[in-house]
Write a protein that holds these residues in place. Structure first.
Motif, short mmCIF file in Angstrom:
data_model
loop_
_atom_site.label_atom_id
_atom_site.label_comp_id
_atom_site.label_asym_id
_atom_site.label_seq_id
_atom_site.Cartn_x
_atom_site.Cartn_y
_atom_site.Cartn_z
N PHE A 45 0.88 -1.25 0.21
CA PHE A 45 -0.17 0.02 -0.04
C PHE A 45 0.92 1.17 0.04
CE2 PHE A 45 -2.37 3.50 2.25
CZ PHE A 45 -3.54 3.25 1.60
N SER A 46 1.86 1.30 0.97
CA SER A 46 2.81 2.39 0.98
C SER A 46 3.54 2.61 -0.31
CB SER A 46 3.79 2.25 2.19
OG SER A 46 5.00 3.15 2.00
N ARG A 47 4.03 1.51 -1.08
CA ARG A 47 4.73 1.88 -2.21
C ARG A 47 3.90 2.02 -3.55
NH1 ARG A 47 9.58 -2.65 -0.82
NH2 ARG A 47 10.17 -1.58 1.16
N ARG A 48 2.62 1.57 -3.32
CA ARG A 48 1.43 1.66 -4.35
C ARG A 48 2.11 0.53 -5.68
NH1 ARG A 48 0.89 8.31 -5.10
NH2 ARG A 48 -0.07 8.68 -2.73
N LYS A 49 2.51 -0.38 -5.08
CA LYS A 49 2.74 -1.41 -6.06
C LYS A 49 2.11 -2.66 -5.69
CE LYS A 49 7.54 -0.19 -6.72
NZ LYS A 49 9.05 -0.68 -6.38
N PRO A 50 0.82 -2.77 -6.25
CA PRO A 50 -0.16 -3.91 -5.79
C PRO A 50 0.30 -5.28 -6.02
CG PRO A 50 -0.91 -2.64 -7.76
CD PRO A 50 0.20 -2.05 -7.19
N SER A 51 0.13 -6.19 -5.29
CA SER A 51 0.47 -7.64 -5.73
C SER A 51 -0.54 -8.46 -4.87
CB SER A 51 1.95 -7.79 -5.32
OG SER A 51 2.51 -9.09 -5.57
N ASP A 52 -0.12 -9.58 -4.39
CA ASP A 52 -1.13 -10.34 -3.74
C ASP A 52 -1.16 -10.29 -2.30
OD1 ASP A 52 1.36 -11.43 -3.13
OD2 ASP A 52 0.98 -13.37 -3.62
N ARG A 53 -0.14 -9.53 -1.85
CA ARG A 53 -0.27 -9.48 0.00
C ARG A 53 -1.52 -8.52 0.38
NH1 ARG A 53 4.24 -11.52 2.30
NH2 ARG A 53 5.45 -12.94 0.87
N LEU A 54 -1.82 -7.49 0.02
CA LEU A 54 -2.92 -6.70 0.53
C LEU A 54 -4.19 -7.34 0.18
CD1 LEU A 54 -3.77 -3.83 1.38
CD2 LEU A 54 -3.64 -3.06 -0.72
N GLY A 182 -18.56 -6.36 4.72
CA GLY A 182 -18.80 -6.73 3.20
C GLY A 182 -18.10 -5.76 2.34
N LEU A 183 -17.92 -4.86 2.86
CA LEU A 183 -17.03 -3.66 1.88
C LEU A 183 -15.76 -4.00 1.62
CD1 LEU A 183 -18.74 0.05 2.54
CD2 LEU A 183 -19.06 -1.57 0.49
N TRP A 184 -15.12 -4.35 2.78
CA TRP A 184 -13.64 -4.85 3.05
C TRP A 184 -13.58 -6.11 2.13
CZ3 TRP A 184 -10.26 -1.59 4.06
CH2 TRP A 184 -10.18 -0.63 4.98
N GLY A 190 -11.77 -7.86 -5.02
CA GLY A 190 -11.46 -7.08 -6.20
C GLY A 190 -10.10 -7.18 -6.45
N PHE A 191 -9.08 -6.53 -5.35
CA PHE A 191 -7.81 -6.57 -5.44
C PHE A 191 -7.25 -7.95 -6.04
CE2 PHE A 191 -7.91 -2.95 -2.89
CZ PHE A 191 -7.42 -1.96 -3.62
N ALA A 192 -7.81 -9.08 -5.23
CA ALA A 192 -7.40 -10.30 -5.67
C ALA A 192 -7.65 -10.76 -7.29
CB ALA A 192 -7.91 -11.64 -4.77
N ARG A 196 -4.62 -11.20 -9.87
CA ARG A 196 -4.42 -12.62 -10.55
C ARG A 196 -4.10 -13.49 -9.25
NH1 ARG A 196 -2.33 -12.01 -16.68
NH2 ARG A 196 -3.93 -10.44 -17.45
N SER A 197 -4.55 -13.55 -8.17
CA SER A 197 -4.33 -14.32 -7.05
C SER A 197 -4.92 -15.70 -7.30
CB SER A 197 -4.74 -13.71 -5.67
OG SER A 197 -4.35 -12.40 -5.35
N SER A 198 -4.30 -16.77 -7.09
CA SER A 198 -4.72 -18.13 -7.36
C SER A 198 -5.96 -18.37 -6.41
CB SER A 198 -3.74 -18.95 -7.02
OG SER A 198 -3.54 -19.12 -5.77
N ILE A 199 -6.86 -19.03 -6.84
CA ILE A 199 -8.08 -19.45 -6.10
C ILE A 199 -7.59 -19.99 -4.89
CG2 ILE A 199 -10.18 -21.01 -5.80
CD1 ILE A 199 -10.31 -20.70 -8.99
#
Length: 367
Positions: A45-54, A182-184, A190-192, A196-199
């Motif tokens: 979140f800090s680095r604005r580099k979205p991946s699977d952790r957030l 529910g929003l969270w 949505g981020f997942a 493209r996070s795996s199922i």
């Protein structure tokens, strides 16, 4: 949940240990597979580099909140009898402790639960850092650091504000609570999907969150059916890590309970999951300075977690799911300090690289 047949054949401490072990193994295995980590989520979140952790953290956080509130609504857990809501808590300790914990989490490259999970996979950095964390937490609870913790905790408490229940303060309805959770959850999904996070990773993240209401459900059932008093609690690691340390150092089987099974259960679950997926890797410290940073961070987490009354999971998910004011203060403090600490270290590394480049440039010019 009727535990009478089990309690008739086994002692109450044994049942508590088994329950903690089941919850711990589940948490450890799913946390290892999903790579659940608040530090990594905050840095993304800090680095604005979205991946699977957030998204992993958001899914665990929201699923824990929704399931906890559902069980509370149907009377399956007694939220008002948990430590966070039933007894006075420290607001100053929550805020200061959260700030210290977040800083230490970045320095040690993982929160308390992440260090425990990683240590089971062969990460010696995490193992030693986790030991330092437990020692400092124990010192903060009963040892040399206790006077400082008591003083900071007494600066501002929930006695001054009339309670620790955020839903009461804000007048939140059940519908608004579930809408909030529910929003969270939708944000996590949505981020997942976007990243493209795996199922399997997504399911494991939700499973991590569900271990919190599972622990609350089990300890509530035990508190209602056991003869001796049982503390209703979710998943947390600061106090249990300190207790586990003393269990090894004191007379065996002196005070067994839910947390006596939780910590070794997490280690066992993570180890088995890593073994089955061939992710066991022996790792050590890279250098002396890195070792000093890890251990300093672990010490800050040990004191900060005990001061705040919970770690990134204990306060940040278990307590937040109960809508305890102090837990939300701790969670906010962890996020803010983690982001600031990350920027400080990034700027320091950038300046070091510039100086090294200038030095190399000067040496080449002289040649």
């Amino acid at each position: 949940m009727d535990l009478t047949p089990v309690l008739e054949s086994l002692s109450e401490p044994t049942v508590l240990v088994i329950g903690g072990l089941v919850v711990g193994v589940t948490f450890g295995a799913l946390a290892q597979q999903s790579r659940f980590c608040l530090r990594a989520a905050a840095l993304e979140f800090s680095r604005r580099k979205p991946s699977d952790r957030l998204p992993i953290w958001l899914l665990a956080f929201s699923s824990a909140m929704i399931a906890t509130q559902l069980l509370n609504m149907f009377g399956e857990i007694a939220a008002d009898e948990t430590r966070q809501l039933a007894s006075p808590q420290s607001l100053s300790g929550a805020l200061i402790g959260g700030l210290l914990f977040g800083t230490g989490m970045v320095m040690a490259r993982g929160c308390a639960s992440r260090l425990l999970v990683l240590s089971a996979t062969g990460n010696l950095r995490a193992l030693l850092s986790g030991l330092v964390f437990a020692v400092v937490a124990q010192s903060s609870l009963y040892g040399a650091l206790k006077p400082m913790r008591d003083w900071l905790s007494g600066l501002w408490t929930t006695v001054d504000t009339g309670g620790n229940n955020l839903t009461s303060f804000l007048g939140l309805s059940e519908a608004s609570i579930f809408l909030f959770g529910g929003l969270w959850l939708l944000a996590g999904l949505g981020f997942a999907w976007r990243n493209r996070s795996s199922i399997w990773q997504t399911v494991a993240a939700v499973g991590v969150g569900l271990t919190v209401p599972l622990a609350l459900w089990f300890t509530t059932a035990m508190s209602r059916q056991a003869f001796d008093p049982v503390q209703i609690e979710g998943v947390t690691f600061t106090g249990p890590s300190a207790d586990m340390l003393m269990l090894f150092l004191s007379a065996p089987f002196e005070s067994l309970g839910f947390n006596s099974g939780l910590v070794p259960g997490v280690f066992l679950g993570s180890f088995v999951a890593a073994l089955l997926t061939r992710q066991l890797v022996l790792q050590g410290f890279e250098s002396g300075p890195s070792m000093a940073r890890y251990l300093t961070g672990a010490a800050l987490m040990g004191f900060g977690g005990m001061l705040a009354g919970g770690c990134a999971v204990g306060a940040g998910i278990s307590g937040a799911s109960l809508f305890a004011v102090t837990a939300w203060l701790t969670l906010i403090g962890i996020w803010l300090s983690a982001i600031v600490t990350d920027h400080v270290f990034k700027n320091a590394a950038r300046k070091t690289n510039v100086r090294q480049s200038a030095r190399l440039g000067g040496q080449q010019a002289a040649l």
